[in-house]
Design a protein around this motif. Sequence first.
Motif, PDB file in Angstrom:
ATOM      1  N   ASN A 141       0.847  -1.194   0.000  1.00  0.00           N
ATOM      2  CA  ASN A 141       0.000   0.000   0.000  1.00  0.00           C
ATOM      3  C   ASN A 141       0.883   1.243   0.000  1.00  0.00           C
ATOM      4  O   ASN A 141       2.107   1.163   0.109  1.00  0.00           O
ATOM      5  CB  ASN A 141      -0.946   0.016   1.211  1.00  0.00           C
ATOM      6  CG  ASN A 141      -0.203  -0.149   2.530  1.00  0.00           C
ATOM      7  OD1 ASN A 141       0.657   0.646   2.879  1.00  0.00           O
ATOM      8  ND2 ASN A 141      -0.539  -1.216   3.263  1.00  0.00           N
ATOM      9  N   PHE A 142       0.241   2.406  -0.100  1.00  0.00           N
ATOM     10  CA  PHE A 142       0.978   3.653  -0.254  1.00  0.00           C
ATOM     11  C   PHE A 142       1.759   4.022   1.010  1.00  0.00           C
ATOM     12  O   PHE A 142       2.899   4.503   0.932  1.00  0.00           O
ATOM     13  CB  PHE A 142       0.002   4.777  -0.608  1.00  0.00           C
ATOM     14  CG  PHE A 142       0.667   6.097  -0.820  1.00  0.00           C
ATOM     15  CD1 PHE A 142       1.495   6.306  -1.909  1.00  0.00           C
ATOM     16  CD2 PHE A 142       0.451   7.147   0.057  1.00  0.00           C
ATOM     17  CE1 PHE A 142       2.118   7.534  -2.109  1.00  0.00           C
ATOM     18  CE2 PHE A 142       1.064   8.377  -0.138  1.00  0.00           C
ATOM     19  CZ  PHE A 142       1.889   8.570  -1.231  1.00  0.00           C
ATOM     20  N   ILE A 143       1.186   3.801   2.179  1.00  0.00           N
ATOM     21  CA  ILE A 143       1.881   4.141   3.429  1.00  0.00           C
ATOM     22  C   ILE A 143       3.148   3.311   3.578  1.00  0.00           C
ATOM     23  O   ILE A 143       4.220   3.828   3.934  1.00  0.00           O
ATOM     24  CB  ILE A 143       0.941   3.939   4.636  1.00  0.00           C
ATOM     25  CG1 ILE A 143      -0.221   4.929   4.565  1.00  0.00           C
ATOM     26  CG2 ILE A 143       1.703   4.098   5.944  1.00  0.00           C
ATOM     27  CD1 ILE A 143      -1.258   4.747   5.655  1.00  0.00           C
ATOM     28  N   ALA A 144       3.044   2.024   3.313  1.00  0.00           N
ATOM     29  CA  ALA A 144       4.224   1.158   3.388  1.00  0.00           C
ATOM     30  C   ALA A 144       5.287   1.599   2.382  1.00  0.00           C
ATOM     31  O   ALA A 144       6.489   1.598   2.677  1.00  0.00           O
ATOM     32  CB  ALA A 144       3.830  -0.296   3.135  1.00  0.00           C
ATOM     33  N   LEU A 145       4.846   1.982   1.189  1.00  0.00           N
ATOM     34  CA  LEU A 145       5.781   2.437   0.170  1.00  0.00           C
ATOM     35  C   LEU A 145       6.541   3.671   0.637  1.00  0.00           C
ATOM     36  O   LEU A 145       7.776   3.757   0.490  1.00  0.00           O
ATOM     37  CB  LEU A 145       5.035   2.738  -1.129  1.00  0.00           C
ATOM     38  CG  LEU A 145       5.882   3.281  -2.284  1.00  0.00           C
ATOM     39  CD1 LEU A 145       6.926   2.266  -2.718  1.00  0.00           C
ATOM     40  CD2 LEU A 145       4.999   3.676  -3.463  1.00  0.00           C
ATOM     41  N   CYS A 146       5.840   4.639   1.213  1.00  0.00           N
ATOM     42  CA  CYS A 146       6.496   5.857   1.700  1.00  0.00           C
ATOM     43  C   CYS A 146       7.509   5.539   2.793  1.00  0.00           C
ATOM     44  O   CYS A 146       8.621   6.101   2.818  1.00  0.00           O
ATOM     45  CB  CYS A 146       5.457   6.847   2.214  1.00  0.00           C
ATOM     46  SG  CYS A 146       4.502   7.647   0.919  1.00  0.00           S
ATOM     47  N   ALA A 147       7.143   4.637   3.713  1.00  0.00           N
ATOM     48  CA  ALA A 147       8.059   4.272   4.793  1.00  0.00           C
ATOM     49  C   ALA A 147       9.316   3.605   4.240  1.00  0.00           C
ATOM     50  O   ALA A 147      10.441   3.892   4.677  1.00  0.00           O
ATOM     51  CB  ALA A 147       7.354   3.337   5.778  1.00  0.00           C
ATOM     52  N   LEU A 148       9.149   2.737   3.257  1.00  0.00           N
ATOM     53  CA  LEU A 148      10.295   2.038   2.669  1.00  0.00           C
ATOM     54  C   LEU A 148      11.167   2.996   1.861  1.00  0.00           C
ATOM     55  O   LEU A 148      12.409   2.887   1.880  1.00  0.00           O
ATOM     56  CB  LEU A 148       9.799   0.889   1.789  1.00  0.00           C
ATOM     57  CG  LEU A 148       9.139  -0.271   2.549  1.00  0.00           C
ATOM     58  CD1 LEU A 148       8.431  -1.214   1.585  1.00  0.00           C
ATOM     59  CD2 LEU A 148      10.176  -1.030   3.385  1.00  0.00           C
ATOM     60  N   ILE A 149      10.560   3.935   1.167  1.00  0.00           N
ATOM     61  CA  ILE A 149      11.335   4.928   0.420  1.00  0.00           C
ATOM     62  C   ILE A 149      12.136   5.813   1.379  1.00  0.00           C
ATOM     63  O   ILE A 149      13.276   6.187   1.107  1.00  0.00           O
ATOM     64  CB  ILE A 149      10.411   5.767  -0.478  1.00  0.00           C
ATOM     65  CG1 ILE A 149       9.935   4.918  -1.664  1.00  0.00           C
ATOM     66  CG2 ILE A 149      11.118   7.017  -0.988  1.00  0.00           C
ATOM     67  CD1 ILE A 149       8.956   5.625  -2.580  1.00  0.00           C
ATOM     68  N   ALA A 150      11.527   6.136   2.529  1.00  0.00           N
ATOM     69  CA  ALA A 150      12.261   6.918   3.534  1.00  0.00           C
ATOM     70  C   ALA A 150      13.484   6.154   4.023  1.00  0.00           C
ATOM     71  O   ALA A 150      14.559   6.742   4.248  1.00  0.00           O
ATOM     72  CB  ALA A 150      11.341   7.265   4.704  1.00  0.00           C
ATOM     73  N   MET A 151      13.375   4.847   4.179  1.00  0.00           N
ATOM     74  CA  MET A 151      14.516   4.037   4.603  1.00  0.00           C
ATOM     75  C   MET A 151      15.572   3.946   3.501  1.00  0.00           C
ATOM     76  O   MET A 151      16.772   3.889   3.793  1.00  0.00           O
ATOM     77  CB  MET A 151      14.049   2.641   5.008  1.00  0.00           C
ATOM     78  CG  MET A 151      13.274   2.605   6.310  1.00  0.00           C
ATOM     79  SD  MET A 151      14.196   3.356   7.698  1.00  0.00           S
ATOM     80  CE  MET A 151      15.666   2.316   7.761  1.00  0.00           C
ATOM     81  N   ILE A 152      15.145   3.933   2.253  1.00  0.00           N
ATOM     82  CA  ILE A 152      16.118   4.024   1.152  1.00  0.00           C
ATOM     83  C   ILE A 152      16.920   5.314   1.301  1.00  0.00           C
ATOM     84  O   ILE A 152      18.148   5.330   1.211  1.00  0.00           O
ATOM     85  CB  ILE A 152      15.407   4.008  -0.218  1.00  0.00           C
ATOM     86  CG1 ILE A 152      14.744   2.660  -0.475  1.00  0.00           C
ATOM     87  CG2 ILE A 152      16.405   4.325  -1.342  1.00  0.00           C
ATOM     88  CD1 ILE A 152      13.854   2.646  -1.722  1.00  0.00           C
ATOM     89  N   GLY A 153      16.201   6.415   1.533  1.00  0.00           N
ATOM     90  CA  GLY A 153      16.861   7.705   1.708  1.00  0.00           C
ATOM     91  C   GLY A 153      17.805   7.729   2.888  1.00  0.00           C
ATOM     92  O   GLY A 153      18.876   8.342   2.826  1.00  0.00           O
ATOM     93  N   PHE A 154      17.426   7.047   3.977  1.00  0.00           N
ATOM     94  CA  PHE A 154      18.293   7.012   5.154  1.00  0.00           C
ATOM     95  C   PHE A 154      19.638   6.365   4.809  1.00  0.00           C
ATOM     96  O   PHE A 154      20.693   6.837   5.245  1.00  0.00           O
ATOM     97  CB  PHE A 154      17.616   6.229   6.281  1.00  0.00           C
ATOM     98  CG  PHE A 154      18.492   6.053   7.495  1.00  0.00           C
ATOM     99  CD1 PHE A 154      18.747   7.112   8.346  1.00  0.00           C
ATOM    100  CD2 PHE A 154      19.072   4.824   7.771  1.00  0.00           C
ATOM    101  CE1 PHE A 154      19.560   6.955   9.461  1.00  0.00           C
ATOM    102  CE2 PHE A 154      19.887   4.646   8.881  1.00  0.00           C
ATOM    103  CZ  PHE A 154      20.126   5.723   9.732  1.00  0.00           C
ATOM    104  N   GLY A 155      19.606   5.282   4.042  1.00  0.00           N
ATOM    105  CA  GLY A 155      20.857   4.652   3.636  1.00  0.00           C
ATOM    106  C   GLY A 155      21.615   5.481   2.631  1.00  0.00           C
ATOM    107  O   GLY A 155      22.794   5.795   2.807  1.00  0.00           O
ATOM    108  N   VAL A 156      20.926   5.891   1.577  1.00  0.00           N
ATOM    109  CA  VAL A 156      21.569   6.621   0.493  1.00  0.00           C
ATOM    110  C   VAL A 156      22.082   7.982   0.956  1.00  0.00           C
ATOM    111  O   VAL A 156      23.105   8.472   0.471  1.00  0.00           O
ATOM    112  CB  VAL A 156      20.570   6.794  -0.676  1.00  0.00           C
ATOM    113  CG1 VAL A 156      21.128   7.724  -1.739  1.00  0.00           C
ATOM    114  CG2 VAL A 156      20.252   5.441  -1.291  1.00  0.00           C
ATOM    115  N   GLY A 157      21.402   8.592   1.925  1.00  0.00           N
ATOM    116  CA  GLY A 157      21.770   9.937   2.361  1.00  0.00           C
ATOM    117  C   GLY A 157      23.167  10.059   2.917  1.00  0.00           C
ATOM    118  O   GLY A 157      23.736  11.161   2.940  1.00  0.00           O
ATOM    119  N   GLY A 158      23.749   8.955   3.372  1.00  0.00           N
ATOM    120  CA  GLY A 158      25.101   9.024   3.918  1.00  0.00           C
ATOM    121  C   GLY A 158      26.195   8.964   2.882  1.00  0.00           C
ATOM    122  O   GLY A 158      27.375   9.191   3.201  1.00  0.00           O
ATOM    123  N   ASN A 159      25.859   8.675   1.643  1.00  0.00           N
ATOM    124  CA  ASN A 159      26.894   8.434   0.642  1.00  0.00           C
ATOM    125  C   ASN A 159      27.734   9.665   0.324  1.00  0.00           C
ATOM    126  O   ASN A 159      28.967   9.606   0.365  1.00  0.00           O
ATOM    127  CB  ASN A 159      26.267   7.886  -0.645  1.00  0.00           C
ATOM    128  CG  ASN A 159      25.888   6.427  -0.527  1.00  0.00           C
ATOM    129  OD1 ASN A 159      26.651   5.609  -0.048  1.00  0.00           O
ATOM    130  ND2 ASN A 159      24.679   6.093  -0.950  1.00  0.00           N
TER     131      ASN A 159
END
Length: 530
Positions: A141-159
Amino acid sequence: MSSSSPLSCRQVEAQDSSEALKLAHGQGIKPAVMAKVQVLNEAIKEIGMGRFQYELFFTAGFGWFADNIWLQGISILNPSIGNEFRGQPGVGNISLALYAGLILGATFWGCSCDIVGRKIAWNCTLVIGGIFGIAAGAAPNFIALCALIAMIGFGVGGNLPVDGTLFLEFIPGSHQYLLTLLSVWWAIGQVVGSLIAWAFLAKYGCDTPPAGEFCSRSSNSGWRYTFYTLGAMMIVLWVGRFFLLPVYESPKFLASIGRDQEAVDTIHLIAKRNGKVSSLTLDDLRSAAEPYLDPEHQHRYEETKSAPGTKMSSWQLFRHSFDDLSFDHVKALFCTPRLAWSTSLVIFIYASIGLAYPLFNQFLGAYLSAKNANLGEDSLDSTYSAFTYQAACGVPGSILAAILVEWGRGGRKVAMAFFTVAAGIFLFGLTQAKTKAQINVLTCFAALCENAFYGVLYGYAPEVFPTPSRGTGDALAAASNRITGLFAPVIAVYGTASVEGPVYASASIFVVTGLVMLLLPIETRGRTAL
């Protein structure tokens, strides 16, 4: 506070007026740490540029590649996701979830790398982005998608803050221009993200349905396949980093926290990888630092002179490093008027660019669709081919930037100011484009300039921040960049009356920011970073 922590303002003022102490004062570093870093710079210069550093250029580039492949991919996928989850609040602004994660990631990984080291963040960011990227493709669903995308950003943001810091601390001063050239990976990520999304959306995408209707999951699986592919790609890159081309902890970081023996050992490992021999010894570091130590720290050094180096595991270093957690790394960046002015301007520039760049690039798809529709070219291929042309033009921008930062008297400041103002001018021209050819040419030149100034800026910031607080400085700058990026969707959707509005706003900010860059007080060309 240990002898390796950043120099506090009161401690700086208490030093005498010798040239070495003046330099340490200006850099916001304790003189003992500065002396050791200068010795390490000479050791790296003695080893020279070799196999290890060239391998590091590729593995550091993985982080730049990952950062932009997700920014570009999610930007392109946004309309397709909206077609499936119509009626969900904020579905058109799914990039907000990504930026929320990027802010947390940039701050956490950037600041922690000054406390627990660069290597832990280096080994974590890609695999986090990969795992949650694959999971996002299966979001129910959309809420789960947003949460998972935020976690992608958390990892990628440190690069970007971590990778640039680590790369800079391993290369000789004569090759610091390669930090600017790292941005070529950012452009390549943009190209690859465009091509993958284009391929899957063209074959497995669903045309925008009429109002009140939506696309089914089975007819609109292209965006999910894109997430699976990008996530798997991150895992492959992580395997390359972790298993095939492993990196050492930064010797400058080790020396800055008093782990001198490990710093020396690392220098010898680099020399061995390069087929060289280093003459650096533990006594070289200690002899350089001793004249600047107070009696308490002098006594501690005398006690450990004959003691063998004790290595700690990453987990032990992680636990014990938080004993000294404080705001010293932040205060050190504002310790003198010149350093405070420089840090403030860098943060301001990152913030303004962070708003201007997504105002144009994250809504480029909608802009191109509207422009092409007016010209009778409203096909998916027409829009995404323009996306790909624009992304590919960023590659020569990185190469040109790496050349200009070393050419002439202008150096880093003039190079990034030139490219930033030029990007704004091309975007102003784009609003007046009347043909498809004009649109493609102007978006290409704008992309070339954008990638060039980003490359110079992300190379300049690590050079201007001192070693003990380099990660923190990069984290503050990168976080400000992501925070202002959060406002881009809001301004674009609610603050402008036409599709041209975000382009005008982006162009104006670029021009003003380019002029502000000329006010930076420090030029790093020809200076080996401390």
